[in-house]
Every structure is written in structure tokens, then in C-alpha cells.
Design a protein around this motif. Sequence first.
Motif, short mmCIF file in Angstrom:
data_model
loop_
_atom_site.label_atom_id
_atom_site.label_comp_id
_atom_site.label_asym_id
_atom_site.label_seq_id
_atom_site.Cartn_x
_atom_site.Cartn_y
_atom_site.Cartn_z
N GLY A 320 95.85 44.63 55.98
CA GLY A 320 96.62 45.75 55.56
C GLY A 320 96.00 46.97 55.13
O GLY A 320 96.41 47.67 54.05
N ASN A 321 94.63 47.27 55.62
CA ASN A 321 93.89 48.37 55.24
C ASN A 321 93.70 48.40 53.69
O ASN A 321 93.59 49.73 53.20
CB ASN A 321 94.64 49.60 55.74
CG ASN A 321 93.57 50.79 56.06
OD1 ASN A 321 92.42 50.57 56.03
ND2 ASN A 321 93.95 51.94 55.67
N THR A 322 93.54 47.41 53.14
CA THR A 322 93.14 47.30 51.70
C THR A 322 91.85 46.72 51.37
O THR A 322 91.33 46.10 52.31
CB THR A 322 94.39 46.58 50.69
OG1 THR A 322 94.39 45.35 51.10
CG2 THR A 322 95.60 47.61 50.76
N SER A 323 91.22 46.85 49.82
CA SER A 323 90.02 46.25 49.74
C SER A 323 90.24 45.89 48.22
O SER A 323 90.91 46.33 47.45
CB SER A 323 88.96 47.15 50.04
OG SER A 323 88.76 48.25 49.25
N THR A 324 89.23 44.82 47.98
CA THR A 324 89.00 44.63 46.69
C THR A 324 87.75 44.44 46.17
O THR A 324 86.52 44.35 47.09
CB THR A 324 89.46 43.09 46.45
OG1 THR A 324 89.52 42.62 45.12
CG2 THR A 324 88.73 42.12 47.15
N SER A 325 87.55 44.79 44.96
CA SER A 325 86.12 45.10 44.42
C SER A 325 85.42 43.67 44.28
O SER A 325 85.89 42.76 43.91
CB SER A 325 85.72 45.73 43.12
OG SER A 325 84.78 45.92 42.49
#
Length: 490
Positions: A320-325
Motif C-alpha cells: 500500500g505504498n507505506t513503510s515502517t522504520s
Amino acid sequence: MKLEDTLGHSIDHFCANGFVNPSENHCAHFVCHVLAVDAGYDCRTHTGKLQPGASLRVHELFANCPRVGRFKDVPAGICMIFVTEKGNVNLAEHRMRNVPQKHVGLFDGAHVYHYSNTQDQVVRQTAAEFLARFDAVYAGDQALYFGTLPPDAQIPESDSMPPNIAAAAVAAAVPAMQRPMVTSRSSIAGGKTDYFARIDNGTEFYLARKTAYLGRFGLAQPGSKLTGPVFTAQAYSGLYGPAAAMVGVISAGESAGRFNRLNTYDRAAFTFGFFQLAAHTPDDNLILLFRRLTAEHPGFQQQFPDLLLRDGRLQRKLDGNTSTSLEREHPRPGKPNELILKDFMAYLNADGAAIDADEIDAAARLVALANDADFNALQVVVAVEITMSKLRRRYDGWYGLDGRSDLICTAIADIHHQGRGTKTEVREALAQSNTDKQLDALCSIGEKDYSARCKTLKSALEKARKDKLLGVSEFDRASGLFQPLAGWVD
């Protein structure tokens, strides 16, 4: 910090150490406060104040950039931009002459942000305008050069480009989330389990052996199975001087100098490379290498296309075009005052009690990448940056290393890199009457539990001295660099 927010500000907006005289040149000073870079002579040393320092000298900043080149070859992302007469720069030697007519700014792909000493404020220009500005006032034929950012730099944001510094390069190199396929197999002989891997349809290579340690299971390469490229200080001494020999001595004990050395069995979860950079430490070690590789190395981007940088920190792409650190700091279990990178560790090795497919996958990709000279050069850059930064900011404060031999500094760096000695033990060793006795005492610290490592340190120091890579300079606190010994002739 956003680059746009620096415009119009004088140097006193950035420097808390009080080095704000408008008659001084503040171009490198401004750049290094924005990046939080203090290699070489800085404003803290200059004023004697205690606030965070920033480098003051353009030529030292140029030498501190991991990669430099002509501006026509500027890589994607924020970098430094230098202007000076062409004869002042030797790219082959990674060196700029210390002359008055040189200037530096930050380039975001569209504009140069730099400190105008005549206007006493930060201004913005295109690269063409920047060159024309200094071509008009500097003598000779001026040229532009780029310099990539040190691995511990705090990377600013800019409205001229997306926050992910490497996103465009990654997208151009690799379709979203696609990467080469890793396949592996294990072989059991004599009660020992060895793993082999291949990437896509390439040649199979040895990966590592199953290793148990304090209830954990992971991968490591036994001494009889070591393969692949080996670090040599001579190959990098032209760029880094005695610092190349320093990291070479440390790597002799850590990895036998092997760029592909691997360890996934201890509490760090994943340790890799000739300098054995561990995954668990925030803003240090392996996370610094991964940041650099994600930003600059196309082969790494191909193997790990799910990684990106946002605001200078490593993140993992999600659906979904997101990211996590991967850089959130968590208390270490049982030691709440120690913070670790639990998410980064889990990304590389999620289960310390077993060897799983993701652990093998990550290990195989990194071992394969270590056959690439550019990949290994970035390992060296990060190792040198880490070692010299700790020498300036930590070890010198503990032991007063100004004027000490590069041999002494190297022995201390090795002790603390492995963590086998206390500050009290090091101070007692330094109380000996001469350098040779101090070295003998330093090489004996931790001998009871780490006799092989102590022996390796002594042997590596002797070889570096024989090869005239160490024993030729002393640490200079004012510059933060090693200076040749008086009377030394190269």
C-alpha cells in the motif's frame, strides 16, 4: 532540518559555540551544522565551548566525503557541492589543496544552499549560478565537484525532492519489491551442518556453518572455510592514511580481514563484514552501513529493494505504498538502560533460537555482494568514519590522546571495539614509561579470556609498523587527524 528553512539565517542561528564573526568564512561551518558533521577542526575546538561542533575547513570536509567526483557525475540525493580552481583538486588522491579560494554548499538536485560570507546569510542558487558567482571572484578556471555525505550525517529534507533520498535510484534500478531469488541447501558431515547458496542461476557458494552459542543458534564461517576478498591497508592508505591501517589491525582480530565474514549467533542478532558491524546498536555499526548502501549502491538496492531511507533513517517498504522504520529504539530485555534496534535485528534474523529462511536469505545476499569492490569500499568508508569519530569524541576525552602515537590509538580502538577492557586498565597501561611498554601493556589487556585476540593485535601492530603504515604519525586533537611525526620522511 529542512534546507528551505535555513535561507536568510546568519551563522549565529546555527552555531551555539559563539564562532559567529562575520569576517570569518562560514561556508563549511554552515554545511556541517546542518549535517551535524564535526570531522577535523571544528567550532567547538576553536572556541573551547561545549556545544556540538561543526567542521570549519573546506579541504578537510572534502577529504571526509566517502566519494567525490566531478559535478557532471553527481549522484541522486542531497550531497555537498564544492567550487574551486581545477588545479586545487586531485580526485585520484581524494584531496583538495588548502587554499583560500574554495567554497562548499549543499545540493538537493535542483539548488545549492550555501553561506554567503559577503551577505552573512544562507542563500540559494542553481548550480550554474553558483559556479558563475565564484568564477567571477576567484582566480583561474573554476570547477564544481560533488562529495557524498558521511555515514553519520543528519540528512536534511528539501522541497525540491522526495524525502526518500534513494527512492528514485531504487525505483529506476529495480521494479517494486522484485529481487533476485536466493536458493540454499545444507550439508551435514561429521556432525557439522554447512549451508550453501546461489542467487538466481548463478554459481553456488559457501555461506556458513550452523553455530551454537549460549543457547542461541546462528551462522558463522569457521576459519577453515574462509573465502572471498580480503581487506589490505595498503589499498586504502592513499585515501585514509593511518586510519586505513587502524581498521586493518582491528579487522585482523575481528574477521581475518574478510569482507564477507558473517555472525548471526550472538545477542547482536546479525554481524557482518570485515569490521564485524553489529545490528543491535542505534546510530552505530551495521545500521550506518545499511544507510549508506541503501543510498548509494545499486547492487545492494537490487538485492534489498524493500529498504529505503526517509529523513535519513532506514525503513522497510510495506504494502500500500507505506513503510515502517527499522530504527525505533527499544530497551534491551533485562537491561532497560541499554537501547537496541529490535526491528532491524528482526529484519535480518528474527529467531535467535533457530536458523530460518529469512536469515539465510539476508546472509546470502550480503556474502554475494562482498565480491563487489564498490560494496567493500563502502564498508571501509563506514569503518574509518566510525573509528575516527570514536577516537575524536570518546577515546581522546577518556585518555588524552593528543600527541600519542598512531600505534597507541589503534590498540585502544581495538580494545574498545571488541569490548574486552576497562578504562581503568587502559589508563594503567598508558602510565608506562614509553610507547613500547605502553603497547605491550595494552596488548595484554583481556589476555586471560581473549589470548588469541591479544596475540593477533600484537602481531598486526608489528606488521603495520614494519610496513610503515603505523608508527609514522601521532594524533592531533586540534584537527582530529593524524599528523606525521617530526622528521618522518615518506
